[in-house]
Design an enzyme around this catalytic site. Structure first.
Site, PDB file in Angstrom:
ATOM      1  CE  LYS A 114      -3.722   0.221   2.602  1.00 39.86           C
ATOM      2  NZ  LYS A 114      -4.641   0.408   3.758  1.00 39.86           N
ATOM      3  CD  GLU A 123       9.131  -7.407   6.308  1.00 37.99           C
ATOM      4  OE1 GLU A 123       8.965  -7.784   7.473  1.00 37.99           O
ATOM      5  OE2 GLU A 123       8.585  -6.359   5.844  1.00 37.99           O
ATOM      6  N   GLY A 147      -5.125  -4.244   5.388  1.00 32.77           N
ATOM      7  CA  GLY A 147      -4.254  -5.203   4.711  1.00 32.77           C
ATOM      8  C   GLY A 147      -4.798  -6.612   4.697  1.00 32.77           C
ATOM      9  NE  ARG A 148      -6.648  -7.799  10.817  1.00 27.44           N
ATOM     10  CZ  ARG A 148      -6.079  -6.705  11.295  1.00 27.44           C
ATOM     11  NH1 ARG A 148      -4.943  -6.274  10.777  1.00 27.44           N
ATOM     12  NH2 ARG A 148      -6.635  -6.018  12.273  1.00 27.44           N
ATOM     13  CD  GLU A 172      -1.956  -8.247  11.271  1.00 29.82           C
ATOM     14  OE1 GLU A 172      -0.790  -8.691  11.214  1.00 29.82           O
ATOM     15  OE2 GLU A 172      -2.520  -7.702  10.303  1.00 29.82           O
ATOM     16  CG  HIS A 205      -2.455 -40.018   9.767  1.00 25.39           C
ATOM     17  ND1 HIS A 205      -2.357 -41.340  10.135  1.00 25.39           N
ATOM     18  CD2 HIS A 205      -3.520 -39.927   8.940  1.00 25.39           C
ATOM     19  CE1 HIS A 205      -3.325 -42.034   9.534  1.00 25.39           C
ATOM     20  NE2 HIS A 205      -4.041 -41.192   8.801  1.00 25.39           N
ATOM     21  CE  LYS A 227       5.412  -4.068   9.978  1.00 21.34           C
ATOM     22  NZ  LYS A 227       4.328  -3.340   9.266  1.00 21.34           N
TER      23      LYS A 227
END
Length: 554
Positions: free
Chosen positions: A210, A216, A271-272, A357, A388, A516
């Site tokens: 954005k 990153e 964002g999410r 979050e 399993h 951050k």
């Protein structure tokens, strides 16, 4: 006022105490219509319908009435209406929360500060259609005139988890000869392994950030640009091979991306919750814009249902209230999302961010402490793999885990008895968690064996299960874009309901920021050495240890 101080909270605590003496098995034995009473269906148009069975929860009619009263007393539906109206319910960031506007398929306007944002949304969708169709058709070519064969989405968090989950889930709808890749980790291995075998002349990069400042993402984008220019040589060619999903035009154009290849969204898109926006361009390229709009339609169906359905019939409301019942009254600190659908193998990973979050917080929106637990730890794995792995703990462990089972009645890939076997497993797991097994039942199973009675008694104890492990069951016809959109929106609104009950702001994420900030401080210290006293003793020593192992000290 904290929700725990409401009179209804004490009444629910009393209901929980009374329910402890009643097994779920006995609830089914007493009520032959329990399934009908505690299940709901949602029509999905051409995609059939979605069935939610919550009869394997430790609830009865009285408990459900109390939970609906809790929603009323906690003003959940008023909070819902404020969200849909475009009010700034993200109070700490002073923003509206309108991912629902991105998938609004009606003609109804959506206002933010008095402005109808729907023309902007439709314009952004038209831009996505134009670009995705040009890439899929071969009209948009690379600098050497070759057709684009590989699209690499570079993002992190919501700019990665949603798109990669959807593209994986809708693999049957992707175009042959056009591959989609996702790079999120700043570990150079992720980018290196993704680019290995790709051709710079036929690769397109989508840089999803954005602000166009995400550390990153930008590091990966710069390295991808360097890799590309190793073949293309001339920087002007960047414009044909890099698109930006961003709001920062200045930084985007400085990177070398053409203005017409910048795809916008807005600060009221969290964002999410951004896969519905231009962040979903990788999805549109992979499955086509028509299918992407079907994804929006499925979510819009759930939005309208959440906005208008009566509380007792409202699936997101019921799911959120059941979540509160389990987490805050039964002390269930973990929730497993278990899709018996290989295409949904990234679904739990996506929901981890969406849920934890959003609601992983200890303070209410007004700054007061919660006074109770926040949301549970969410995890999951596709069935039957999980059976399993961690199901042992879910069945017999001392920590209670609530579960969601998701499965399609029909498969895209009919192969022998595979799907029938899959269905039998998911149905069996949900029943086993509810029923359990008594020692007496285990002894009957061992009755015809030749082992000594003492060993039979020991094994009977080991083979017994308490049951009473709560679960929801989602059944849909077949996984397609519309169904997937509905499932995602159901979980989004479930998270909203749980946060609203507790008084949380489910739309900020300040807990992410501290790491951050410290990383930005440590980065130059890894190169130059940490100053004495700048950190705690452990961190200072570890910085020095890393420098030694990397040969950066004399």
């Amino acid at each position: 006022m904290r929700v725990t101080e409401l009179p209804i909270w004490a009444r629910l605590e009393n209901a929980k105490s009374a329910a402890e003496a009643v097994s779920m098995r006995s609830l089914f034995e007493r009520d032959s219509a329990r399934f009908e009473r505690f299940s709901r269906r949602l029509a999905l148009g051409p995609s059939g319908s979605l069935l939610l069975d919550f009869s394997k929860q430790r609830i009865d009619e009285g408990t459900l009435s109390l939970l609906l009263e809790l929603a009323q007393d906690a003003c959940v539906l008023e909070h819902r209406d404020r969200m849909f109206a475009g009010e700034r319910i993200n109070t700490t960031e002073d923003r509206a929360v309108l991912h629902t506007a991105l998938r609004n398929r009606s003609e109804r306007p959506v206002h933010v500060d008095g402005e109808d944002v729907m023309p902007l949304v439709r314009q952004a969708l038209a831009h996505m259609r134009e670009a995705s169709e040009a890439i899929r058709s071969g009209a948009h070519t690379g600098f050497s005139g070759k057709r684009i064969t590989d699209v690499v989405n570079i993002g992190i968090g919501g700019s990665d988890l949603g798109p990669v989950m959807v593209v994986e889930a809708l693999a049957p709808f992707t175009q042959e000869g056009l591959r989609t890749h996702f790079v999120s980790n700043v570990d150079g291995t992720h980018l290196h392994e993704t680019l290995r075998g790709l051709d710079p002349e036929t690769t397109l990069f989508l840089v999803a950030s954005k602000t166009f400042t995400t550390q990153e993402t930008l590091e990966n984008a710069r390295s991808a640009r360097e890799w590309f220019l190793g073949r293309a040589k001339e920087e002007r060619h960047v414009a044909k091979h890099f698109f930006a999903l961003s709001t920062n035009e200045q930084e985007v154009t400085a990177f070398g991306i053409a203005k017409e290849n910048m795809f916008v969204f807005w600060d009221w898109v969290g964002g999410r919750y951004s896969l519905w926006s231009s962040i979903g361009l990788s999805i549109a390229i992979a499955i086509g814009m028509d299918a992407f709009e079907q994804l929006l339609e499925g979510a819009h169906l759930v939005d309208e249902h959440f906005r208008t359905a009566a509380p007792a019939e409202n699936l997101p409301l019921l799911l959120g209230l059941i979540g509160i019942w389990n987490a805050n009254f039964w002390d269930i600190g973990a929730h497993a999302v278990l899709p018996y659908d290989q295409y949904l193998h990234r679904f739990a990973a996506y929901l981890q961010q969406a849920d934890m979050e959003s609601n992983g917080k200890g303070l209410r929106a007004d700054g007061d402490s919660l006074g109770t637990d926040s949301g549970p730890v969410l995890f999951g794995e596709p069935g039957t793999n999980g059976q399993h792995a961690f199901y042992q703990l879910i069945h017999q462990g001392t920590r209670l885990v609530s579960c969601d089972f998701l499965v399609a009645a029909n498969t895209h890939n009919p192969l022998g008895r595979h799907h029938t076997l899959l269905l039998s497993n998911v149905l069996a797991q949900a029943e086993a968690l509810m029923r359990g097994k008594t020692e007496a039942e285990a002894l009957v199973e061992l009755a015809n064996t030749s082992m000594p009675d003492e060993r039979k008694a020991l094994l009977a104890k080991q083979k017994s299960f308490t049951g009473n492990r709560p679960s929801n069951f989602f059944l849909y016809d077949k996984l397609d874009p519309r169904t997937l959109g509905a499932l995602i929106a159901l979980y989004e609104h479930r998270i909203f309901v749980m946060g609203s009950v507790l008084g949380l702001n489910s739309f900020d994420q300040w807990g992410v920021e501290l790491g951050k900030q410290l990383a930005n401080k440590i980065l130059p210290e890894l190169e130059a050495g940490a100053k004495a006293g700048a950190h705690d003793g452990s961190t200072t020593a570890l910085i020095e240890e890393v420098r030694v192992r990397r040969g950066l000290t004399q």
